[in-house]
Design a protein around this motif. Structure first.
Motif, mmCIF file in Angstrom:
data_model
loop_
_atom_site.group_PDB
_atom_site.id
_atom_site.type_symbol
_atom_site.label_atom_id
_atom_site.label_comp_id
_atom_site.label_asym_id
_atom_site.label_seq_id
_atom_site.Cartn_x
_atom_site.Cartn_y
_atom_site.Cartn_z
ATOM 1 N N UNK A 64 -1.544 -17.097 18.882
ATOM 2 C CA UNK A 64 -0.812 -16.151 18.036
ATOM 3 C C UNK A 64 -1.657 -15.847 16.794
ATOM 4 N N UNK A 65 -1.568 -14.596 16.360
ATOM 5 C CA UNK A 65 -2.271 -14.177 15.136
ATOM 6 C C UNK A 65 -1.262 -14.223 13.985
ATOM 7 N N UNK A 66 -1.498 -15.100 13.030
ATOM 8 C CA UNK A 66 -0.570 -15.234 11.909
ATOM 9 C C UNK A 66 -1.331 -15.770 10.700
ATOM 10 N N UNK A 67 -0.875 -15.369 9.513
ATOM 11 C CA UNK A 67 -1.525 -15.824 8.291
ATOM 12 C C UNK A 67 -0.603 -16.775 7.521
ATOM 13 N N UNK A 68 -1.238 -17.637 6.753
ATOM 14 C CA UNK A 68 -0.484 -18.497 5.831
ATOM 15 C C UNK A 68 -0.385 -17.730 4.508
ATOM 16 N N UNK A 69 0.747 -17.093 4.314
ATOM 17 C CA UNK A 69 0.873 -16.119 3.216
ATOM 18 C C UNK A 69 1.341 -16.741 1.903
ATOM 19 N N UNK A 70 1.777 -18.002 1.920
ATOM 20 C CA UNK A 70 2.281 -18.623 0.687
ATOM 21 C C UNK A 70 1.201 -18.619 -0.403
ATOM 22 N N UNK A 71 1.585 -18.109 -1.599
ATOM 23 C CA UNK A 71 0.650 -18.058 -2.720
ATOM 24 C C UNK A 71 -0.219 -16.816 -2.738
ATOM 25 N N UNK A 72 -0.015 -15.920 -1.775
ATOM 26 C CA UNK A 72 -0.798 -14.678 -1.705
ATOM 27 C C UNK A 72 0.131 -13.465 -1.931
ATOM 28 N N UNK A 73 -0.441 -12.276 -1.825
ATOM 29 C CA UNK A 73 0.298 -11.052 -2.134
ATOM 30 C C UNK A 73 1.647 -10.937 -1.412
ATOM 31 N N UNK A 74 1.775 -11.298 -0.125
ATOM 32 C CA UNK A 74 3.058 -11.111 0.556
ATOM 33 C C UNK A 74 4.206 -11.965 0.010
ATOM 34 N N UNK A 75 3.916 -12.959 -0.864
ATOM 35 C CA UNK A 75 4.990 -13.790 -1.432
ATOM 36 C C UNK A 75 5.120 -13.607 -2.944
ATOM 37 N N UNK A 76 4.403 -12.640 -3.522
ATOM 38 C CA UNK A 76 4.393 -12.455 -4.984
ATOM 39 C C UNK A 76 5.505 -11.506 -5.439
ATOM 40 N N UNK A 77 6.026 -11.762 -6.651
ATOM 41 C CA UNK A 77 6.949 -10.825 -7.317
ATOM 42 C C UNK A 77 6.163 -9.816 -8.157
ATOM 43 N N UNK A 78 5.112 -10.305 -8.789
ATOM 44 C CA UNK A 78 4.218 -9.453 -9.591
ATOM 45 C C UNK A 78 2.791 -9.751 -9.152
ATOM 46 N N UNK A 79 1.981 -8.694 -8.980
ATOM 47 C CA UNK A 79 0.584 -8.896 -8.611
ATOM 48 C C UNK A 79 -0.314 -8.036 -9.490
ATOM 49 N N UNK A 80 -1.479 -8.571 -9.793
ATOM 50 C CA UNK A 80 -2.505 -7.788 -10.472
ATOM 51 C C UNK A 80 -3.711 -7.740 -9.557
ATOM 52 N N UNK A 81 -4.076 -6.543 -9.149
ATOM 53 C CA UNK A 81 -5.250 -6.343 -8.309
ATOM 54 C C UNK A 81 -6.310 -5.630 -9.140
ATOM 55 N N UNK A 82 -7.304 -6.400 -9.550
ATOM 56 C CA UNK A 82 -8.379 -5.858 -10.396
ATOM 57 C C UNK A 82 -9.360 -5.076 -9.535
#
Length: 506
Positions: free
Chosen positions: A94-112
């Motif tokens: 199966x293709x799956x990512x560990x998303x905890x702590x990354x963009x898919x679990x964030x409330x606010x993100x800053x992408x420089x």
């Protein structure tokens, strides 16, 4: 949370941030409103302007908020933004990512350096930004994201994918270095990194605000402002997507809910200055357009000014009577010669001088005579014949004898009645506007004080523009007085002409 508590909470957050982030009031406003409405913010500007710090501190205002920050390059991989591949999932084919702590679990993100994202990241990012969903293998994840802060030193290059990404950022700000020395001192000697926002918003509060705003009515004035702006922008080759217009109305609703308003009023439309420009060079022109529309959304004296001028010009046209020869005022000529020096030519050397000393129609001559009854006149432009100095009565008699010309400054009975009726209507409108402006100015000051999203600079400029309406009223009153005199002058002129006849007979 009650509306009053919500408004006070946002005010407290704004005050806390303004104390630490100098010359960033507009960015603070936009960041908070973007957070509350679930929209994204683009910060354009050089490094070292506290873009990252501002975004991270905004995240700290959310109780339990998750913050994700990453500096993108052209070589960044999806693993760096969305999380690494799950080895356990791969063991199950199966293709799956560990998303905890990354963009898919964030409330606010800053992408420089947001516009340096490559195509392998862009497709997933667009779905996250717009739909709040992330395709993690077979699973479709609901992303809790409220706001992404995109930071960049420059605008995106011409690229269809980057233009789509650019359009996702509703709020756009050009961030520059601090300008005032006292604010720079605070920044240098105060440790802003130690700043921790005391006032908090809960995730439930934000969702409740968004829920309340969905069906909030939009005032007809605001609808008219938006439609007019769209037309004017299109005429200037600035095209705003339908999706953006939809989102723009949504942020106006959210801003109004936080203010405790029962509808979106025209003062809230000031926020449009931060969401409509494509390149920073357009910002000031669009801001002026918006402020003009916001001010004229109430009592509009422009139409009244035009109506009064139209009436004045119409009456003036009817009363015009061309003279058979140019008439020069000797008194004005002498005053002009003393001011500017002797005129060597026997004719006037400039159009400005000629207009101020000569008359080619009876109405202007009679108006001049009414204002300066002791001035004397001569025919034409030949000033060598100084002894042809005639008072007005003698001039009228000379015209009658030499040219068979009679002064007849009068209106037809029917025209006069129509003009008098229109004059009375305009006078009523002027008196109404005088009352309205006084009442509306007091209400406007109160509205601006209560609207937490309008900056101090915008408030001052709006009030200055509004107070200019008083100048318009004075101008309208002056022109209306001219109309009154034009309607009365035929009687005044008749007396003058009769007097000229009596002098000639004696």
């Amino acid at each position: 949370m009650r509306v009053l508590d919500l408004k006070n909470t946002v005010i407290n957050i704004k005050q806390e941030f303004s104390g630490y982030f100098k010359e960033r009031d507009a960015e603070i406003n936009g960041s908070l409103l973007a957070l509350l409405s679930g929209e994204h913010v683009l910060l354009l500007g050089p490094p070292g302007t506290a873009k990252t710090l501002l975004a991270s501190k905004i995240c700290e205002t959310i109780e339990g908020g998750n913050f994700f920050h990453y500096l993108l390059t052209r070589f960044s991989t999806p693993e760096e933004v969305f999380g690494p591949l799950s080895l356990k999932a791969l063991e199950r084919d199966e293709f799956s990512r560990r998303v905890e702590g990354y963009l898919p679990t964030a409330h606010i993100a800053l992408l420089d350096e947001i516009f340096k994202a490559n195509s392998s990241i862009l497709n997933s990012m667009l779905t996250v930004l717009n739909e709040r969903k992330y395709h993690n293998g077979k699973e479709l994840i609901e992303v809790p994201l409220f706001t992404v802060f995109g930071a960049s030193n420059e605008l995106p290059e011409e690229d269809e994918s980057l233009e789509a990404l650019y359009d996702r950022f509703l709020f756009r700000y050009r961030v520059d270095y601090i300008q005032h020395e006292e604010n720079l001192e605070d920044l240098i000697f105060k440790n802003t990194e130690d700043f921790v926002p005391f006032t908090k918003l809960s995730i439930e509060d934000i969702k409740e605000i968004q829920k309340r705003s969905r069906d909030l009515p939009v005032d007809p004035e605001v609808r008219a402002i938006i439609k007019a702006l769209r037309r004017e922008l299109r005429n200037s080759n600035i095209f705003v997507s339908d999706r953006r217009w939809k989102k723009i109305v949504n942020i106006l609703r959210v801003a109004s809910v936080v203010n405790g308003h029962t509808s979106v009023d025209r003062m809230t439309a000031v926020l449009l200055q931060h969401v409509l420009w494509e390149v920073p060079e357009q910002k000031e022109a669009i801001r002026k357009l918006i402020l003009d529309r916001v001010v004229s959304g109430g009592t509009d004296t422009g139409k009244l000014k035009l109506d009064v001028l139209d009436l004045k010009n119409s009456i003036y046209g009817c009363l015009q009577q061309d003279l058979p020869d140019l008439v020069a005022c000797n008194k004005c000529y002498e005053e002009e010669r003393r001011t500017t020096g002797s005129l060597k030519s026997s004719r006037f050397s400039g159009a400005k001088v000629q207009r101020s000393l000569t008359f080619d129609n009876a109405l202007d001559l009679l108006k001049h005579h009414t204002e300066f009854p002791t001035h004397t006149y001569s025919f034409g432009l030949d000033y060598s014949n100084v002894n042809s100095s005639l008072n007005f009565e003698s001039l009228a008699e000379q015209f009658r004898r030499k040219y068979g010309f009679e002064f007849k400054i009068s209106l037809d009975y029917g025209d006069k009645k129509l003009y008098e009726k229109e004059y009375e209507n305009l006078e009523e409108r002027l008196n109404y506007f005088r009352r309205q402006i006084q009442e509306e100015e007091k209400a406007l000051e109160k509205t601006l004080r209560e609207n937490i999203w309008v900056s101090g600079q915008d408030s001052q400029e709006i009030l200055m523009k509004y107070r200019s309406k008083n100048t318009d009223v004075y101008e309208v009153a002056s022109n209306l007085n001219d109309v009154r005199l034009l309607l009365e002058k035929p009687r005044v002129f008749d007396v003058t002409i009769e007097k000229a006849g009596e002098v000639a007979e004696t």
